[in-house]
Enzyme design. Sequence first.
Site, PDB file in Angstrom:
ATOM      1  N   GLY A 150       0.869  -1.454  -0.075  1.00  0.00           N
ATOM      2  CA  GLY A 150      -0.095  -0.133   0.080  1.00  0.00           C
ATOM      3  C   GLY A 150       0.705   1.256  -0.173  1.00  0.00           C
ATOM      4  O   GLY A 150       0.043   2.194   0.086  1.00  0.00           O
ATOM      5  N   HIS A 151       2.063   1.210  -0.045  1.00  0.00           N
ATOM      6  CA  HIS A 151       3.105   2.352   0.164  1.00  0.00           C
ATOM      7  C   HIS A 151       4.078   2.328  -0.893  1.00  0.00           C
ATOM      8  O   HIS A 151       5.510   1.906  -0.383  1.00  0.00           O
ATOM      9  CB  HIS A 151       3.582   2.701   1.472  1.00  0.00           C
ATOM     10  CG  HIS A 151       4.016   3.794   1.909  1.00  0.00           C
ATOM     11  ND1 HIS A 151       5.309   4.211   1.650  1.00  0.00           N
ATOM     12  CD2 HIS A 151       3.508   5.046   2.588  1.00  0.00           C
ATOM     13  CE1 HIS A 151       5.590   5.483   2.133  1.00  0.00           C
ATOM     14  NE2 HIS A 151       4.205   5.959   2.739  1.00  0.00           N
ATOM     15  N   PHE A 152       4.027   2.516  -2.136  1.00  0.00           N
ATOM     16  CA  PHE A 152       3.013   2.759  -2.799  1.00  0.00           C
ATOM     17  C   PHE A 152       3.047   1.756  -3.895  1.00  0.00           C
ATOM     18  O   PHE A 152       4.186   1.235  -4.510  1.00  0.00           O
ATOM     19  CB  PHE A 152       2.991   4.305  -3.318  1.00  0.00           C
ATOM     20  CG  PHE A 152       3.196   5.425  -2.504  1.00  0.00           C
ATOM     21  CD1 PHE A 152       1.998   5.957  -1.808  1.00  0.00           C
ATOM     22  CD2 PHE A 152       4.458   5.774  -2.034  1.00  0.00           C
ATOM     23  CE1 PHE A 152       2.083   6.882  -0.966  1.00  0.00           C
ATOM     24  CE2 PHE A 152       4.458   6.815  -1.219  1.00  0.00           C
ATOM     25  CZ  PHE A 152       3.196   7.353  -0.548  1.00  0.00           C
TER      26      PHE A 152
END
Length: 143
Positions: free
Chosen positions: A49-51
């Site tokens: 999720g990052h990124f």
Amino acid sequence: MKQLNIMQIQELIPHRHPFLLIDGIEDYEPGEYAVGYKCVTYREDFFAGHFPEEPVMPGVLILEALAQTGAVAILSLPENKGKIAYFGAVDKCRFKGKVIPGDRLCLETRIIRKKGPMGIGEATASVGGKIVARAELTFMIGA
């Protein structure tokens, strides 16, 4: 030079997978400093999720890795065996570069002040000799 492997690190600090963010200690002096590293891989959970389009290690996790390195230094003192080092503050924090999959994140925390159960560590993270983060980390020793 005093070195610690992952099993020896886990004898000193309470962190465990997935939150143990150091892979080894290359040198340390109890109560004074610790120099460690993290081999950053694409398989780190946070990269999902990052990124997704450009994986970057979150700055807060770089700070946590530095704090864990400092915890090795302070908790390796015999009088602190079995205790926990808690965050008290982060000051003078600067991020100067990205940490991405494939990087070997070098972590160094030097204890510059101690008074009772509190202290301050001067922390620097680098990749390939280039500083990517630096901060002063205040810690408190608890039971």
